[in-house]
Design a protein around this motif. Structure first.
Motif: not given
Length: 264
Positions: A45-60, A72-74
């Protein structure tokens, strides 16, 4: 019956610009109804998510972009793959919602059985369609306000499944979803940040680009994939805070460059 939680959250900018950023695959949440039919190993569940993608784009949002993040999970439903109309036949169910043998980026394998048709329809109705309706509405508002709009679909990818891929892969559906000036703006920012960049290989862009790009109407769409090796441990998925901060600077700079390019 348990209610389906809201399928997305929106982070608003102080002053809205022409760009909408969507992050479809960062969540690990499988809602109570989906969990009755979808049982995924915790590690997968964790490995197949886009790990921390929301954090990486958090300053947009600091550069005027609205940020739409799926909740929701993929494994509930893949928001970047078009669902086909559900029928009683497995091969017509949306991808990932029919019986398949899964192989996770974590190395785990398991057999996943198709949920009932009613559950598939619920996920399409309550998760998939509202999510994309929100993106469409945001793009329409941006275009009406600025004369042009750009969707940035934010993702990360596991190096173990794509060895040798660039630090950043920019997807444009081979030029169909975004003009050259948009591609060039991202490439210049990547170069300035010391990141290697590939165009459309191995990620040309998924359903979000196909669904929302309207180049002849001034709506462009790009998919940005960031390699996990740049910011987290491949085995534990532990984040390296300094590297996350560096990539937040990169994605913020991408939004600033695209905003400037769209205004020319």
């Amino acid at each position: 019956m348990p209610a389906t939680p809201p399928p997305f959250r929106v982070h608003e900018p102080d002053t809205a610009g022409p760009i909408v950023v969507e992050v479809p695959h960062a969540s690990l949440v499988v809602d109570e109804l989906a969990a009755r039919f979808t049982r995924v190993p915790e590690r997968a569940l964790a490995a197949d998510a886009d790990v921390a993608a929301d954090a990486l784009f958090g300053d947009v949002t600091l550069e005027g972009a609205a940020l739409v993040v799926a909740t929701a999970s993929r494994f509930v439903i893949d928001l970047n793959t078009a669902p086909r109309v559900p029928t009683p036949y497995e091969d017509k169910l949306p991808y990932g919602l029919r019986e398949v043998r899964r192989r996770s980026a974590s190395g785990e394998q398991w057999l996943e059985s198709a949920p009932p048709r009613a559950e598939v329809e619920r996920r399409v109705r309550d998760v998939f369609e509202p999510y994309h309706a929100e993106i469409a509405a945001r793009l329409a508002e941006a275009r009406a306000r600025h004369g042009a709009a750009i969707l940035v679909s934010g993702h990360t990818y596991p190096d173990v499944m794509f060895p040798g891929a660039a630090d950043v892969v920019l997807g444009t559906r081979r030029g169909e979803s975004a003009a050259g000036w948009a591609r060039n703006a991202v490439a210049e920012v990547a170069r300035a940040h010391g990141l290697s960049l590939a165009l459309d290989d191995p990620f040309p862009g998924g359903h979000a680009l196909e669904r929302h790009a309207r180049r002849d109407e001034g709506v462009h769409a790009l998919q940005i994939e960031i390699a996990r090796r740049l910011y987290c441990d491949a085995r534990t998925l532990a984040l390296r805070p300094d590297d996350v901060a560096r990539l937040r600077g990169f994605t913020r700079s991408v939004i600033a460059a695209l905003t400037s390019a769209a205004a020319r």
